[in-house]
Write a protein that holds these residues in place. Sequence first.
Motif, short mmCIF file in Angstrom:
data_model
loop_
_atom_site.label_atom_id
_atom_site.label_comp_id
_atom_site.label_asym_id
_atom_site.label_seq_id
_atom_site.Cartn_x
_atom_site.Cartn_y
_atom_site.Cartn_z
N MET A 149 0.82 -1.20 0.00
CA MET A 149 0.00 0.00 0.00
C MET A 149 0.86 1.25 0.00
SD MET A 149 -3.05 -0.99 -0.32
CE MET A 149 -3.77 0.66 -0.18
N GLY A 150 0.66 2.07 -1.02
CA GLY A 150 1.25 3.40 -1.06
C GLY A 150 0.09 4.37 -0.97
N GLY A 151 -0.03 5.26 -1.97
CA GLY A 151 -1.23 6.06 -2.06
C GLY A 151 -2.42 5.19 -2.41
N ARG A 152 -2.13 4.07 -3.08
CA ARG A 152 -3.12 3.05 -3.41
C ARG A 152 -2.37 1.72 -3.47
NH1 ARG A 152 -4.31 4.34 -9.82
NH2 ARG A 152 -2.12 4.48 -10.50
N ALA A 153 -3.08 0.65 -3.78
CA ALA A 153 -2.42 -0.66 -3.87
C ALA A 153 -1.39 -0.65 -4.99
CB ALA A 153 -3.45 -1.76 -4.10
N GLU A 154 -0.18 -1.12 -4.70
CA GLU A 154 0.90 -1.17 -5.67
C GLU A 154 1.36 -2.61 -5.87
OE1 GLU A 154 2.87 3.12 -4.25
OE2 GLU A 154 3.98 1.23 -4.01
N LEU A 155 1.88 -2.90 -7.04
CA LEU A 155 2.43 -4.21 -7.36
C LEU A 155 3.95 -4.14 -7.23
CD1 LEU A 155 1.00 -6.82 -8.28
CD2 LEU A 155 1.63 -6.24 -10.63
N HIS A 156 4.54 -5.09 -6.50
CA HIS A 156 5.98 -5.11 -6.29
C HIS A 156 6.54 -6.50 -6.56
CE1 HIS A 156 6.78 -1.18 -4.15
NE2 HIS A 156 5.46 -1.21 -4.16
N ARG A 157 7.80 -6.56 -6.93
CA ARG A 157 8.47 -7.83 -7.13
C ARG A 157 8.48 -8.63 -5.82
NH1 ARG A 157 12.46 -4.80 -10.34
NH2 ARG A 157 13.88 -4.83 -8.60
N GLN A 176 -8.24 -4.83 -10.37
CA GLN A 176 -7.96 -6.20 -9.95
C GLN A 176 -7.03 -6.21 -8.75
OE1 GLN A 176 -6.32 -7.62 -13.62
NE2 GLN A 176 -8.30 -8.22 -14.48
N LEU A 177 -6.03 -5.35 -8.77
CA LEU A 177 -5.05 -5.30 -7.69
C LEU A 177 -5.70 -4.92 -6.37
CD1 LEU A 177 -2.09 -5.59 -6.93
CD2 LEU A 177 -1.72 -3.24 -7.69
N ASP A 178 -6.72 -4.08 -6.42
CA ASP A 178 -7.43 -3.70 -5.20
C ASP A 178 -8.09 -4.91 -4.54
OD1 ASP A 178 -6.72 -1.05 -5.55
OD2 ASP A 178 -8.60 -0.50 -6.56
N ASP A 307 1.48 6.26 -10.76
CA ASP A 307 0.60 7.13 -9.96
C ASP A 307 -0.04 8.24 -10.79
OD1 ASP A 307 1.11 5.72 -7.60
OD2 ASP A 307 2.95 6.85 -7.23
N VAL A 308 0.59 8.59 -11.91
CA VAL A 308 0.02 9.59 -12.81
C VAL A 308 -0.09 8.98 -14.20
CG1 VAL A 308 0.92 11.53 -11.48
CG2 VAL A 308 2.29 10.59 -13.35
N ASP A 309 -0.87 9.63 -15.07
CA ASP A 309 -1.12 9.08 -16.40
C ASP A 309 0.18 8.86 -17.17
OD1 ASP A 309 -3.79 9.12 -15.90
OD2 ASP A 309 -4.19 10.96 -17.04
N LEU A 310 0.20 7.79 -17.95
CA LEU A 310 1.37 7.48 -18.76
C LEU A 310 1.74 8.64 -19.68
CD1 LEU A 310 3.46 5.43 -19.89
CD2 LEU A 310 1.66 4.62 -21.44
N THR A 311 0.73 9.27 -20.26
CA THR A 311 0.98 10.32 -21.25
C THR A 311 1.27 11.69 -20.62
OG1 THR A 311 -1.41 10.66 -21.43
CG2 THR A 311 -0.39 9.19 -23.04
N SER A 312 1.34 11.74 -19.30
CA SER A 312 1.64 13.01 -18.64
C SER A 312 3.10 13.41 -18.79
CB SER A 312 1.27 12.94 -17.15
OG SER A 312 2.08 12.00 -16.47
N LYS A 313 3.94 12.49 -19.25
CA LYS A 313 5.35 12.77 -19.51
C LYS A 313 5.71 12.33 -20.93
CE LYS A 313 7.20 12.14 -14.80
NZ LYS A 313 8.26 11.41 -14.03
N ALA A 314 6.65 13.02 -21.52
CA ALA A 314 7.13 12.62 -22.84
C ALA A 314 8.08 11.44 -22.74
CB ALA A 314 7.83 13.79 -23.53
N GLU A 315 8.79 11.35 -21.61
CA GLU A 315 9.74 10.26 -21.39
C GLU A 315 9.67 9.80 -19.94
OE1 GLU A 315 13.69 11.41 -22.38
OE2 GLU A 315 13.37 11.26 -24.54
N TRP A 316 9.79 8.50 -19.78
CA TRP A 316 9.90 7.90 -18.44
C TRP A 316 11.21 7.12 -18.39
CZ3 TRP A 316 6.09 8.40 -14.63
CH2 TRP A 316 4.87 8.95 -15.05
#
Length: 378
Positions: A149-157, A176-178, A307-316
């Motif tokens: 749990m972070g700000g919401r449920a997160e998937l981790h290795r 589904q993760l929730d 945590d934010v939309d994929l398209t909110s950045k030009a590069e990740w």
Amino acid sequence: MAFDHPLNSLGLPKPPSETRVVVAMSGGVDSSVVAAELKAQGYDVVGVTLQLYDHGAALAKKGACCAGRDIHDARRVAEAMGFPHYVLDYENTFREAVIEEFADAYLAGATPVPCIRCNERVKFKDLLATARDLDADCMATGHYIQRKMGGRAELHRAADAVRDQSYFLFSTTQDQLDFLRFPLGHLGSKAETRALAAKYGLPVADKPDSQDICFVPNGNYAAVIEKLRPGAAEPGEIVDLEGNVLGQHNGVIHYTIGQRKGLGIGGLETPIYVVRLDADMKRVVVGPKEALSTRMVPLREINWLGDVDLTSKAEWHIEVKVRSTRPPRAAILRPISAHEATVELLSPEDGVSAGQACVFYQPDSSRVLGGGWVWRGY
């Protein structure tokens, strides 16, 4: 909001006895331990096993999940621990959602990963819906991956890098993760899981792990495809990068990108590898090892868990895996849309093929950010 009860071990604000958990049971030691451990903690456990393919054939296949023998083993665990167990016939769903695409992908010269599609389209879709219909508060599986749990449920290795199954679960959606729980993800080794199985006296405590793809006996993909698509193994030419004919093959379905052995071509000064499969022309294209090197990887069907939309950045700037057995590598993800992108590998990878998954990880973290499917051959 104040709760009357503290969070239980599954992160829900109610006593275990009032918490219904559907456990997806494959009949193996991992999911059996999950069910036994939760039952011992006092949860209202319901075990569900899926029959995914022909029951008679399944009985004869060793080392597979969801087979007849495994259904029997799951039932024995449920009886030993005293919780209800149901077998659901998902054979038609599995064939339509997983097996048919597997065959078509191979015929198109791709390298499919059907275990991901099974999780995405069957276990975490239809089975999860069934769990909700049974008024479950959550569904638990024996996968080695962590939900934090972070700000919401997160998937981790998973804590155990050797057992980590994050590559096969990248398409798990936020919704589904929730609802999902992965009680084994924090364990340090498979030995700890087997120790728990022995503790509860489970009949599967020493059962070997499943191997290969469940519906592919002995790893013979070509035989399965020929059965599903008669005439699929049509012969053709083996050619070099310039199109010169070097030999003949008995069907592109017998070859994979990066393959070196079994080409039947001798007398060459340097080793050659399969670098491309041209299904339309029925050609196997071979070349030197350096021709396998890939830096730019186009992706589609992206599932993004950031945590934010994929398209909110030009590069990740992220890390990625293009094979389940390889460690994450530094990369730059450039979105085209919410579901398409290009990944630039900072260090080229060999043998990247259409049909494989490319899974995203947060640098210097165990967090899974999602992933996508490689869709163009090389």
